[in-house]
Design an enzyme around this catalytic site. Structure first.
Site, PDB file in Angstrom:
ATOM      1  N   PRO A 176       1.029  -1.173  -0.170  1.00 31.50           N
ATOM      2  CA  PRO A 176      -0.332  -0.680  -0.212  1.00 31.50           C
ATOM      3  C   PRO A 176       1.185   1.324   0.080  1.00 31.50           C
ATOM      4  CG  PRO A 176       0.311  -0.822   2.073  1.00 31.50           C
ATOM      5  CD  PRO A 176       0.956  -1.393   1.184  1.00 31.50           C
ATOM      6  N   GLU A 177       0.700   2.560  -0.832  1.00 28.02           N
ATOM      7  CA  GLU A 177       1.178   3.180  -0.582  1.00 28.02           C
ATOM      8  C   GLU A 177      -0.048   4.601  -0.388  1.00 28.02           C
ATOM      9  OE1 GLU A 177       2.922   3.693  -4.181  1.00 28.02           O
ATOM     10  OE2 GLU A 177       2.753   2.218  -5.107  1.00 28.02           O
ATOM     11  N   HIS A 227      -2.318 -15.635   8.230  1.00 28.66           N
ATOM     12  CA  HIS A 227      -1.279 -14.464   8.877  1.00 28.66           C
ATOM     13  C   HIS A 227      -1.995 -13.367   9.442  1.00 28.66           C
ATOM     14  CE1 HIS A 227       1.305 -16.893   6.828  1.00 28.66           C
ATOM     15  NE2 HIS A 227       0.538 -16.892   5.190  1.00 28.66           N
ATOM     16  N   ARG A 278       3.609 -11.433   4.352  1.00 26.18           N
ATOM     17  CA  ARG A 278       4.859 -11.755   4.720  1.00 26.18           C
ATOM     18  C   ARG A 278       6.064 -10.469   6.051  1.00 26.18           C
ATOM     19  NH1 ARG A 278       6.028  -8.991  -1.683  1.00 26.18           N
ATOM     20  NH2 ARG A 278       8.491  -9.442  -1.233  1.00 26.18           N
TER      21      ARG A 278
END
Length: 270
Positions: free
Chosen positions: A2-3, A92, A110
């Site tokens: 996400p930016e 996760h 991740r």
DNA sequence: GTCCATGTTCTTTA
DNA sequence: CTAAAGAACATGGA
């Protein structure tokens, strides 16, 4: 993943459900996503109300009713979703905050993201440059002239300017007609002016389209963004430039894929 | 098996 | 000493 536009979309979709609500329970499935690592997050958060939800760069900042703050950074694959209690928890999922009858879930395969406790003394902008939606050309010029790195690499440096990542750096440079490999300090004033405006235009359009979903990104209601359909260069290697039909080129800069139109973003300008 | 991924930080090099 | 380049982190999909 996400930016700035994705993070902005997330806080906008979260606010109606979280503002002035109390965190009733804290469930930590993986302590190692919490920083600093010995933070007792359960004590800090239980029974606190969320008084404000803000974005700074790519950080999602939670303000609490005791004046303490923390932020969540989503890293590359993180999601922050709000789901009805008892619905199946995705793999996760490292942290769950029970709020009203919902669960705010931080999920991140991740694990490049995390939860960062700030308390009442630390500021979320200690390590961040100015916000790109309000930066003035003069300030950007001042910052860019201090580095000889490629302009693309400089735009991704969060200390230089906060919020741009790989997608929007490429898209802003295309809109400004600037070659990504030009040393930052070599940009002339008209180019800086154009780049400043292009950054704002691209980010605002992306926010309007609720961000870009390439693979992982979802907003807090688990909805994908739509701006990827409007990408001019990012992930379009070999495809024709929308302006001039020249195939888009992919190179690697600073270890990251970089996409540009060799004609619209030529080094020598005409 | 290989390469690649919306990010950041630590280490190495120049 | 400093800036820049490179490697590392962890997981999954093509």
């Amino acid at each position: 993943m996400p930016e700035l536009p994705e993070v902005e979309t997330i806080i906008r979709t979260l606010r109606p459900s979280l503002l002035d609500r109390k965190i009733e329970r804290v469930r930590i499935h993986r302590q190692d996503v919490i920083h600093p690592k010995n933070t007792d997050l359960t004590s800090h958060l239980t029974n606190r109300a969320i008084t404000a939800l803000e974005r700074r760069g790519k950080k999602i900042i939670f303000n609490l009713d005791d004046n303490a703050k923390f932020y969540i950074h989503l890293g590359m694959s993180g999601r922050l979703t709000l789901a009805a209690a008892q619905t199946p928890t995705p793999p996760h999922t490292h942290l769950i905050l029970d709020i009203a009858s919902s669960e705010l879930r931080f999920t991140d395969p991740r694990r490049f993201g995390g939860i960062f406790w700030l308390g009442t003394n630390q500021s979320p902008d200690a390590d961040l440059g100015p916000e790109p939606l309000t930066i003035q050309p003069k300030e950007l010029a001042q910052r860019l002239k201090k580095t000889s790195r490629a302009i693309k690499t400089a735009l991704m440096d969060q200390k230089l300017i906060a919020g741009l990542g790989n997608i929007y750096a490429d898209e802003a440079l295309f809109t400004a007609g600037i070659h990504p490999q030009i040393p930052a300090k070599k940009l002339n004033p008209p180019q800086i002016a154009s780049l400043t405006q292009s950054i704002k235009t691209v980010l605002n359009r992306a926010i309007h389209h609720r961000g870009s979903t390439l693979r992982d990104y979802r907003d807090s209601n688990n909805q994908p963004g739509n701006f990827q359909k409007n990408h001019q260069v990012y992930d379009r290697a070999g495809k024709p430039c929308a302006t001039c039909k020249t195939p888009i080129i992919r190179i690697v800069l600073g270890g990251r894929s970089t996409h540009f139109c060799p004609k619209c973003q030529a080094r020598k300008r005409n």
